[in-house]
Design an enzyme around this catalytic site. Sequence first.
Site, PDB file in Angstrom:
ATOM      1  N   CYS A  80      -2.588  -3.361  11.064  1.00 51.12           N
ATOM      2  CA  CYS A  80      -3.968  -3.276  11.547  1.00 51.12           C
ATOM      3  C   CYS A  80      -3.954  -3.463  13.056  1.00 51.12           C
ATOM      4  O   CYS A  80      -3.641  -4.559  13.536  1.00 51.12           O
ATOM      5  CB  CYS A  80      -4.859  -4.326  10.884  1.00 51.12           C
ATOM      6  N   HIS A 174      -2.463   7.747   7.020  1.00 48.87           N
ATOM      7  CA  HIS A 174      -3.713   8.286   7.545  1.00 48.87           C
ATOM      8  C   HIS A 174      -3.815   9.782   7.272  1.00 48.87           C
ATOM      9  O   HIS A 174      -2.827  10.512   7.343  1.00 48.87           O
ATOM     10  CB  HIS A 174      -3.813   8.066   9.060  1.00 48.87           C
ATOM     11  N   GLU A 227     -11.614   3.207   5.484  1.00 50.72           N
ATOM     12  CA  GLU A 227     -10.325   2.557   5.339  1.00 50.72           C
ATOM     13  C   GLU A 227      -9.951   2.366   3.870  1.00 50.72           C
ATOM     14  O   GLU A 227     -10.801   2.110   3.018  1.00 50.72           O
ATOM     15  CB  GLU A 227     -10.320   1.208   6.057  1.00 50.72           C
ATOM     16  N   CYS A 236     -11.263   1.100  13.553  1.00 46.47           N
ATOM     17  CA  CYS A 236      -9.955   1.028  12.904  1.00 46.47           C
ATOM     18  C   CYS A 236      -8.910   1.364  13.959  1.00 46.47           C
ATOM     19  O   CYS A 236      -8.847   2.497  14.439  1.00 46.47           O
ATOM     20  CB  CYS A 236      -9.876   1.997  11.724  1.00 46.47           C
ATOM     21  N   GLY A 239      -6.326   3.803  12.804  1.00 46.44           N
ATOM     22  CA  GLY A 239      -7.031   5.075  12.646  1.00 46.44           C
ATOM     23  C   GLY A 239      -7.270   5.769  13.974  1.00 46.44           C
ATOM     24  O   GLY A 239      -7.171   7.001  14.076  1.00 46.44           O
TER      25      GLY A 239
END
Length: 294
Positions: A80, A174, A227, A236, A239
């Site tokens: 993260c 992703h 997510e 994110c 992301g």
Amino acid sequence: MAIPPTRVRFTKMQGAGNDFVVLDATHAPLALSNVQIRRLGDRRFGVGADQILVVEPPAKAGMDFSYRIFNNTGDEVEHCGNGARCFARYVHDRGMIARDVIRVETVNNELELRLQADGRVTVDMNIPLFDHAALPFDARGLQPRPEGGFELWPLTLDDGRTVEVAVLSMGNPHAVQRVPDGVDVFRDPRVVDVGPRVERHPRFARKVNAGFVQMLARDRIALRVHERDAGETLACGTGACAAVVAGIRLGWLDARVDVDTRGGRLTVEWNGGPADPVFMTGPAVTVFEGEIEL
């Protein structure tokens, strides 16, 4: 025999609106059950957060710390970016480390974090991975559409619609899709509708983070991310990195890009080479501290 409740000290933090409960387990192990982690993340019955970060001593030589990341569902995840920035701010502001450069290990990665003079934090997110086994992504029987130096893969959703996604890993999986030109991604309902369908698509064996990107200029995008296991968040970090890396490889973006999210702005830089790491810079702020009985 009833098990007595556990009292836990916590710090609530946020990075571009992506919020976290941070726990210090550097002095003694902290063994919380899945139920207790879910309670911490619950916005009505607990503290409330997208994810819970547990700071631990390093296991490897050359590392300053390790930390673990749990979604508010109780499931442990790999990476993260916004959480990494909050982690860095947490250990530095509490005097746990004096240096502005911090090396930390996660469950599947090693990160270098750098605190900036303006209070933001830069994270070396390591190199992006394009091998489908790294996600994993099952591309058998699919015919991608080449664009730039990359490809867009057709996914048939469970309602019969087809979307095109760029797939890659930033330490977690992703799938990035571009909204049509002229569409404001922050008003686009497809994130709520299509996002969960992409997340749980059977071609992603461990699910996937679904990104929706609007091109504003070659150095600026707007982004929303549904997510994996957490739903849509205000920002994110991985992301944002995935969207920029995909955009660069597809020929849409330059090497330094500002990413506007609902929670704030992140800046992502990538030189485009196979050994080039991705750098992400953004805010990390302490919201409040407290103690909770679990």
